[in-house]
Scaffold this motif. Structure first.
Motif, PDB file in Angstrom:
ATOM      1  N   ILE A   1       0.833  -1.212   0.000  1.00 62.03           N
ATOM      2  CA  ILE A   1       0.000   0.000   0.000  1.00 62.03           C
ATOM      3  C   ILE A   1       0.865   1.257   0.000  1.00 62.03           C
ATOM      4  O   ILE A   1       0.449   2.295  -0.543  1.00 62.03           O
ATOM      5  CB  ILE A   1      -1.027   0.010   1.155  1.00 62.03           C
ATOM      6  N   ALA A   2       2.048   1.190   0.599  1.00 66.95           N
ATOM      7  CA  ALA A   2       2.949   2.344   0.550  1.00 66.95           C
ATOM      8  C   ALA A   2       3.353   2.628  -0.895  1.00 66.95           C
ATOM      9  O   ALA A   2       3.364   3.785  -1.345  1.00 66.95           O
ATOM     10  CB  ALA A   2       4.180   2.095   1.412  1.00 66.95           C
ATOM     11  N   ASN A   3       3.670   1.571  -1.639  1.00 66.46           N
ATOM     12  CA  ASN A   3       4.031   1.725  -3.050  1.00 66.46           C
ATOM     13  C   ASN A   3       2.847   2.231  -3.869  1.00 66.46           C
ATOM     14  O   ASN A   3       3.002   3.067  -4.769  1.00 66.46           O
ATOM     15  CB  ASN A   3       4.517   0.395  -3.623  1.00 66.46           C
ATOM     16  N   ALA A   4       1.656   1.725  -3.572  1.00 65.88           N
ATOM     17  CA  ALA A   4       0.463   2.137  -4.305  1.00 65.88           C
ATOM     18  C   ALA A   4       0.167   3.622  -4.084  1.00 65.88           C
ATOM     19  O   ALA A   4      -0.159   4.354  -5.026  1.00 65.88           O
ATOM     20  CB  ALA A   4      -0.733   1.290  -3.881  1.00 65.88           C
ATOM     21  N   LYS A   5       0.289   4.072  -2.857  1.00 61.54           N
ATOM     22  CA  LYS A   5       0.036   5.482  -2.558  1.00 61.54           C
ATOM     23  C   LYS A   5       1.033   6.382  -3.284  1.00 61.54           C
ATOM     24  O   LYS A   5       0.661   7.438  -3.808  1.00 61.54           O
ATOM     25  CB  LYS A   5       0.098   5.714  -1.054  1.00 61.54           C
ATOM     26  N   ARG A   6       2.294   5.964  -3.332  1.00 55.96           N
ATOM     27  CA  ARG A   6       3.295   6.751  -4.051  1.00 55.96           C
ATOM     28  C   ARG A   6       2.979   6.814  -5.543  1.00 55.96           C
ATOM     29  O   ARG A   6       3.323   7.786  -6.220  1.00 55.96           O
ATOM     30  CB  ARG A   6       4.688   6.150  -3.846  1.00 55.96           C
ATOM     31  N   GLY A   7       2.303   5.778  -6.042  1.00 53.68           N
ATOM     32  CA  GLY A   7       1.917   5.748  -7.443  1.00 53.68           C
ATOM     33  C   GLY A   7       0.593   6.418  -7.732  1.00 53.68           C
ATOM     34  O   GLY A   7       0.095   6.350  -8.865  1.00 53.68           O
ATOM     35  N   GLY A   8       0.000   7.057  -6.727  1.00 49.94           N
ATOM     36  CA  GLY A   8      -1.249   7.785  -6.924  1.00 49.94           C
ATOM     37  C   GLY A   8      -2.492   6.927  -6.943  1.00 49.94           C
ATOM     38  O   GLY A   8      -3.575   7.384  -7.349  1.00 49.94           O
ATOM     39  N   VAL A   9      -2.391   5.692  -6.494  1.00 55.50           N
ATOM     40  CA  VAL A   9      -3.543   4.796  -6.453  1.00 55.50           C
ATOM     41  C   VAL A   9      -4.362   5.084  -5.198  1.00 55.50           C
ATOM     42  O   VAL A   9      -3.816   5.131  -4.086  1.00 55.50           O
ATOM     43  CB  VAL A   9      -3.102   3.319  -6.449  1.00 55.50           C
TER      44      VAL A   9
ATOM     45  N   ASP B   1      -7.914   0.393  13.222  1.00 55.50           N
ATOM     46  CA  ASP B   1      -7.325   1.262  14.238  1.00 55.50           C
ATOM     47  C   ASP B   1      -6.328   0.502  15.106  1.00 55.50           C
ATOM     48  O   ASP B   1      -5.322   1.056  15.550  1.00 55.50           O
ATOM     49  CB  ASP B   1      -8.411   1.891  15.105  1.00 55.50           C
ATOM     50  N   GLY B   2      -6.594  -0.780  15.309  1.00 56.37           N
ATOM     51  CA  GLY B   2      -5.660  -1.597  16.073  1.00 56.37           C
ATOM     52  C   GLY B   2      -4.312  -1.725  15.391  1.00 56.37           C
ATOM     53  O   GLY B   2      -3.275  -1.884  16.047  1.00 56.37           O
ATOM     54  N   LEU B   3      -4.304  -1.646  14.061  1.00 58.61           N
ATOM     55  CA  LEU B   3      -3.073  -1.718  13.277  1.00 58.61           C
ATOM     56  C   LEU B   3      -2.635  -0.352  12.743  1.00 58.61           C
ATOM     57  O   LEU B   3      -1.682  -0.271  11.965  1.00 58.61           O
ATOM     58  CB  LEU B   3      -3.259  -2.686  12.100  1.00 58.61           C
TER      59      LEU B   3
ATOM     60  N   GLY C   1      -5.811   5.679   8.352  1.00 56.53           N
ATOM     61  CA  GLY C   1      -5.392   6.888   7.661  1.00 56.53           C
ATOM     62  C   GLY C   1      -4.897   6.669   6.245  1.00 56.53           C
ATOM     63  O   GLY C   1      -4.776   7.624   5.464  1.00 56.53           O
ATOM     64  N   HIS C   2      -4.607   5.435   5.873  1.00 54.85           N
ATOM     65  CA  HIS C   2      -4.132   5.143   4.520  1.00 54.85           C
ATOM     66  C   HIS C   2      -5.261   5.094   3.501  1.00 54.85           C
ATOM     67  O   HIS C   2      -5.002   5.162   2.293  1.00 54.85           O
ATOM     68  CB  HIS C   2      -3.404   3.795   4.493  1.00 54.85           C
ATOM     69  N   PHE C   3      -6.514   4.969   3.958  1.00 53.00           N
ATOM     70  CA  PHE C   3      -7.620   4.691   3.051  1.00 53.00           C
ATOM     71  C   PHE C   3      -8.466   5.926   2.791  1.00 53.00           C
ATOM     72  O   PHE C   3      -8.870   6.627   3.724  1.00 53.00           O
ATOM     73  CB  PHE C   3      -8.486   3.565   3.617  1.00 53.00           C
ATOM     74  N   ARG C   4      -8.749   6.155   1.530  1.00 54.74           N
ATOM     75  CA  ARG C   4      -9.620   7.256   1.143  1.00 54.74           C
ATOM     76  C   ARG C   4     -11.063   6.954   1.515  1.00 54.74           C
ATOM     77  O   ARG C   4     -11.858   7.865   1.773  1.00 54.74           O
ATOM     78  CB  ARG C   4      -9.492   7.512  -0.360  1.00 54.74           C
ATOM     79  N   ALA C   5     -11.417   5.679   1.534  1.00 55.54           N
ATOM     80  CA  ALA C   5     -12.780   5.271   1.880  1.00 55.54           C
ATOM     81  C   ALA C   5     -12.740   3.970   2.651  1.00 55.54           C
ATOM     82  O   ALA C   5     -11.923   3.097   2.371  1.00 55.54           O
ATOM     83  CB  ALA C   5     -13.627   5.098   0.617  1.00 55.54           C
ATOM     84  N   VAL C   6     -13.611   3.860   3.654  1.00 54.03           N
ATOM     85  CA  VAL C   6     -13.808   2.623   4.401  1.00 54.03           C
ATOM     86  C   VAL C   6     -15.303   2.345   4.419  1.00 54.03           C
ATOM     87  O   VAL C   6     -16.079   3.102   5.001  1.00 54.03           O
ATOM     88  CB  VAL C   6     -13.265   2.716   5.837  1.00 54.03           C
ATOM     89  N   VAL C   7     -15.705   1.275   3.754  1.00 54.14           N
ATOM     90  CA  VAL C   7     -17.118   0.933   3.629  1.00 54.14           C
ATOM     91  C   VAL C   7     -17.350  -0.412   4.301  1.00 54.14           C
ATOM     92  O   VAL C   7     -16.646  -1.385   4.022  1.00 54.14           O
ATOM     93  CB  VAL C   7     -17.540   0.862   2.142  1.00 54.14           C
ATOM     94  N   GLY C   8     -18.332  -0.450   5.205  1.00 51.79           N
ATOM     95  CA  GLY C   8     -18.621  -1.670   5.939  1.00 51.79           C
ATOM     96  C   GLY C   8     -20.078  -2.063   5.876  1.00 51.79           C
ATOM     97  O   GLY C   8     -20.868  -1.485   5.107  1.00 51.79           O
ATOM     98  N   ALA C   9     -20.435  -3.039   6.707  1.00 53.14           N
ATOM     99  CA  ALA C   9     -21.803  -3.563   6.689  1.00 53.14           C
ATOM    100  C   ALA C   9     -22.846  -2.497   6.979  1.00 53.14           C
ATOM    101  O   ALA C   9     -23.971  -2.559   6.467  1.00 53.14           O
ATOM    102  CB  ALA C   9     -21.916  -4.707   7.702  1.00 53.14           C
TER     103      ALA C   9
END
Length: 228
Positions: free
Chosen positions: A98-106, A124-126, A130-138
């Motif tokens: 995900i670090a590589n993906a963010k640097r690539g604008g993904v 939050d436990g991990l 903050g890395h995710f633009r969207a978090v969608v759940g049930a």
């Protein structure tokens, strides 16, 4: 003309974290309390990706009210978190990927059938939220997988079209949901062997973990057929 926004959409359980064995243990214990015996492998294949209330009503009866189902779901998920807490960790290679993906604008998103308490427990436990633009759940969609709702909403909130979004999944129902959303999928064999995904024409890669994946190769890959 600017390039279209690309997105990676991650299932959470079994994909970001290798935890499905602990979910299965908690389901077995939950049903044993009620005098029900379940086959763990069969249960996973039939339910992984479905929302808790959908599972409760299917196995315990359509008569369950929304409130009764919510109470049962809370009991089961509390048991799961107790079992898995000492083992909480990301799947090998995920953090670097995900670090590589963010640097690539993904754009990065999570699309899960998990309830909010489990999302908080994991992300939050991990310290991942903050890395995710969207978090969608049930709580955000009416229908669980294999319906495409959760992936479509995650793509929309990420600013990406389905055609430019790639889903990461560990369960056949999740891969089917991606197919219905018109999205390519990467199948991780954290829970099931590669053969479990052989029938899906939207699977562009099958991998043991994220250390085996190359971002640009994934976006260059095309599925065997167009999803509907």
């Amino acid at each position: 003309m600017s390039n279209p926004q690309r997105a990676f959409i991650f299932d959470m359980d079994g994909t970001i974290v290798d935890n499905m064995a602990f979910h299965t243990k908690s389901w077995v214990a939950f049903f044993e309390r009620r005098g029900h015996q379940i086959d763990p492998d069969e249960f996973f294949r039939a339910t992984a990706g479905r929302q808790g209330h959908e599972i409760m009503r299917h196995y315990l009866g359509e008569h369950l009210t929304k409130e009764e189902s919510a109470q049962l779901d809370f009991e089961k998920e509390s048991l799961y978190r107790e079992l898995y807490a000492p083992h909480l960790a990301t799947v090998r290679g995920f953090d670097q990927f995900i670090a590589n993906a963010k640097r690539g604008g993904v754009a990065l998103a999570v699309a899960t059938a998990a309830p909010n308490d489990n999302i908080t427990f994991t992300l939050d436990g991990l310290d991942l939220r903050g890395h995710f633009r969207a978090v969608v759940g049930a709580a955000d969609v009416a229908r669980g997988k294999p319906n495409p709702d959760v992936f479509l909403l995650a793509a929309e909130r990420s600013g990406a079209l389905p055609a430019h979004s790639i889903v990461f999944e560990d369960a056949p129902l999740g891969v089917e949901a991606a197919r219905r959303a018109g999205m390519r999928a990467v199948a991780l064999t954290t829970t099931l062997p590669a053969e479990a995904f052989a029938e899906f024409d939207n699977v562009i890669c099958i991998a043991r973990d994220f250390s085996e994946l190359d971002i640009e190769q994934l976006f260059a890959a095309a599925p065997a057929a167009t999803a509907i």
